[in-house]
Design an enzyme around this catalytic site. Structure first.
Site, mmCIF file in Angstrom:
data_model
loop_
_atom_site.group_PDB
_atom_site.id
_atom_site.type_symbol
_atom_site.label_atom_id
_atom_site.label_comp_id
_atom_site.label_asym_id
_atom_site.label_seq_id
_atom_site.Cartn_x
_atom_site.Cartn_y
_atom_site.Cartn_z
ATOM 1 N N CYS A 133 0.834 -1.208 0.000
ATOM 2 C CA CYS A 133 0.000 0.000 0.000
ATOM 3 C C CYS A 133 0.870 1.260 0.000
ATOM 4 C CB CYS A 133 -0.998 -0.054 1.150
ATOM 5 S SG CYS A 133 -2.510 0.828 0.700
ATOM 6 N N HIS A 171 -3.644 -5.013 0.462
ATOM 7 C CA HIS A 171 -3.118 -5.516 1.739
ATOM 8 C C HIS A 171 -3.162 -7.048 1.799
ATOM 9 C CE1 HIS A 171 -2.723 -1.693 3.910
ATOM 10 N NE2 HIS A 171 -3.741 -1.296 3.159
ATOM 11 N N GLU A 189 -1.629 -8.920 3.697
ATOM 12 C CA GLU A 189 -1.477 -9.428 5.075
ATOM 13 C C GLU A 189 -2.805 -9.825 5.706
ATOM 14 O OE1 GLU A 189 -1.169 -6.303 4.149
ATOM 15 O OE2 GLU A 189 -1.636 -4.846 5.719
HETATM 16 N N1 GLN Z 1 -2.103 6.884 2.419
HETATM 17 C C1 GLN Z 1 -2.163 6.084 1.237
HETATM 18 C C2 GLN Z 1 -3.507 6.212 0.541
HETATM 19 O O1 GLN Z 1 -4.469 6.617 1.136
HETATM 20 C C3 GLN Z 1 -1.873 4.627 1.551
HETATM 21 C C4 GLN Z 1 -2.885 3.989 2.432
HETATM 22 C C5 GLN Z 1 -2.414 2.697 3.047
HETATM 23 O O2 GLN Z 1 -1.231 2.390 3.039
HETATM 24 N N2 GLN Z 1 -3.306 1.931 3.640
HETATM 25 O O3 GLN Z 1 -3.618 5.892 -0.596
#
Ligand code: GLN
Length: 546
Positions: free
Chosen positions: A381, A507, A509
């Protein structure tokens, strides 16, 4: 008829109710029962989505996009029943829904009260979990007995037995039996008091799970049983585990918790089979490799902030029978001390997700270090977005490239909000949440790891790769190995010329399990093991040939 188990906690918080509930769920599943897990949280936030990881640990995301308490992560890792929005409610949600009904005139002008309106609402969210396809629902009540906030939940679960019949409900209470060094004794009084508090509000627990540092003797169990009004065999010892959380279910079996629960609830069940879990512990105890992974994040000092990430690395370690050492590195420390100093000893570098600008430059430096030194790198992410920023700046020659989340005026917003999202911004709710499909490119590392052409993974972010830069990145060697099915969103980037450099917008994970490591984590840790063993070979003195 679905049976209900209610799990409460007493004496202190952080007793590991989530883990114990999840372990019990797993044991019942291993006995062939169909289990669903639920968590009711007494705090007033409507969901944990906006709560700081400092206070509350990670926000766990389900397939349906709900942002939940991290205990749901334990549930998913230990059991196989599907989790949905219905599996996590907070006081805030309960009140919100009652107040909305009141506004619509659904209570016909009656005075709306905690009892019965709030408690009815709580009972209805519990009842919703049952059904023909479920044998047992395990509902964990967050917080500690005695807190003002928990009272409506406790009252609701008390009434629940009244509604469905006491024989269909089991109350399990977790307590602490502390050891007093000066007296060289275990102390049972806090347990007596907390059970006393439960009984005052009309709940007689059926099972006590006693967390302790030292074994509880037969006499002490008899004493707890006598004072708390339960049979001695219902006083279950749950000693601290210093080796691994995967010992918890096994120790509960040794203390016959599963047997007691099926007997008490009259559940038809087959003999217990926990061979996969004992095998897992065996692999954990007999590692064949060693590997060290640095997790570079903003909340490195808070052990719950990246809970699922650490768990997923461990799963991958167990998959390869490797002992994993995880180094938690604060990204802002890299800005001060440099990547070389903090990261050189590690076999792999992982950058997890995150929000906010603090530490972003440290992450970019860590990625540059991994890329230039050929150290396996896995970005997740925000970790992927930082990998894109680093590549733009140091390889594509876009020196001022950034994400528009952190620099509104950057000339090269390689990560940005997409046009359609900008319009939604005014209305709020811009987050891309929940399970979405990704198509994998042929002959990519991603496809090789998954062994599939398309996958579904969970998202939680606002910003995306800016498509106007795709060709420029491609020309400089970056591969877009995963995209949304229509090709419009970049989901995975990788560097084919690097031993293992892969970053994902989603994600992974949240989908790794102890018995089924996530393919990307498995691939990453394998690459790190290889690097580690090459390093090890180099460090061995050459054997002299005679
Ligand atoms: N801040 C980034 C976004 O909103 C990544 C978000 C995250 O890593 N969950 O796109």
């Amino acid at each position: 008829m679905t049976k209900h188990i209610f799990v409460t906690g007493g004496v202190v918080s952080s007793l590991g109710k989530g883990l114990t509930s999840a372990s019990l769920g797993m044991l019942l599943e291993s006995r062939g029962l169909r289990v669903r897990m639920q968590k009711l949280d007494p705090y007033i936030n409507v969901d944990p989505g906006t709560m700081s990881p400092y206070q509350h640990g990670e926000v766990y995301v389900l397939d349906d996009g709900s942002e939940t308490d991290l205990d749901l992560g334990h549930y998913e890792r230990f059991t196989s029943g599907a989790l949905t929005r219905d599996c996590n409610y907070t006081t805030g949600q309960i009140y919100l829904s009652v107040i909305e009904k009141e506004r619509k005139g659904r209570f016909l002008g009656k005075t709306v009260q905690v009892i019965p309106h709030i408690t009815n609402e709580i009972k209805s969210v519990i009842a919703r979990m049952g059904g023909d396809d479920v044998d047992v629902v395990i509902t964990e009540i967050g917080g500690t007995v005695g807190d003002i906030e928990s009272l409506p939940f406790l009252e609701a679960i008390r009434q629940y037995a009244q509604d469905v019949g006491r024989e269909n409900v089991l109350y399990m209470h977790l307590t602490l039996v502390p050891y007093l060094k000066a007296a060289d004794e275990l102390k049972t009084k806090p347990t007596q008091h907390s059970v006393g508090q439960l009984r005052e509000i009309g709940i007689q627990p059926d099972v006590l799970v006693c967390r302790c540092e030292h074994p509880i003797s037969r006499e002490e169990r008899d004493k707890i049983a006598l004072f708390c009004n339960v049979p001695t065999e219902a006083v279950i010892e749950e000693k601290d585990k210093d080796f691994s959380i995967y010992e918890v279910p096994i120790s509960l079996v040794d203390n016959k918790l599963d047997e007691l629960v099926v007997k008490k609830l009259g559940l038809p069940s087959r003999a217990l089979d926990i061979t996969p879990w004992t095998d897992l512990l065996h692999r954990l105890r007999n590692p064949r490799h060693e590997v060290s992974i640095a997790v570079v994040g903003k909340y490195a000092e808070h052990k719950d902030a990246y809970k699922s990430i650490y768990e997923s690395i461990d799963h991958a370690g167990m998959h390869h029978q490797a002992q994993v050492r995880i180094g938690r590195i604060q990204s802002s420390d890299i800005e001060r001390e440099g990547a070389e100093r903090l990261l050189s000893g590690f076999d792999g570098i992982l950058i997890p997700g995150g929000f906010g600008e603090r530490g972003v430059e440290g992450k970019v430096q860590a990625i540059r270090f991994a890329r230039e030194r050929g150290i396996p790198f896995f970005g997740i992410c925000l970790g992927m977005q930082c990998a894109v920023i680093e590549y733009a700046r140091n390889v594509c020659g876009l020196e001022k490239a950034h994400s528009s989340e952190f620099d509104k005026d950057t000339p090269d917003p390689v990560i940005c909000l997409l046009d359609e999202q900008q319009n939604v911004t005014q209305m709020g709710g811009t987050m891309r949440l929940g399970s979405q499909p990704t198509l994998l490119a042929d002959e990519s590392k991603a496809q090789q790891c998954y062994g599939l052409d398309d996958v579904h993974e969970r998202h939680r972010h606002r910003y995306e790769f800016n498509n106007t830069y795709r060709d420029q990145f491609r020309e400089h060697g970056m591969q877009f190995s995963g995209t949304s099915p229509d090709g419009s969103l970049v989901e995975i980037v990788e560097l084919p010329d690097h031993p293992w450099f892969l970053a994902v917008q989603y994600h992974p994970e949240f989908k790794s399990k102890p018995l089924k490591a996530h393919p990307l984590f498995a691939g990453f840790v394998e690459a790190a093991i290889e690097r580690g063993s090459r390093k090890h070979e180099r460090e061995q003195p050459a054997v002299s040939q005679r």
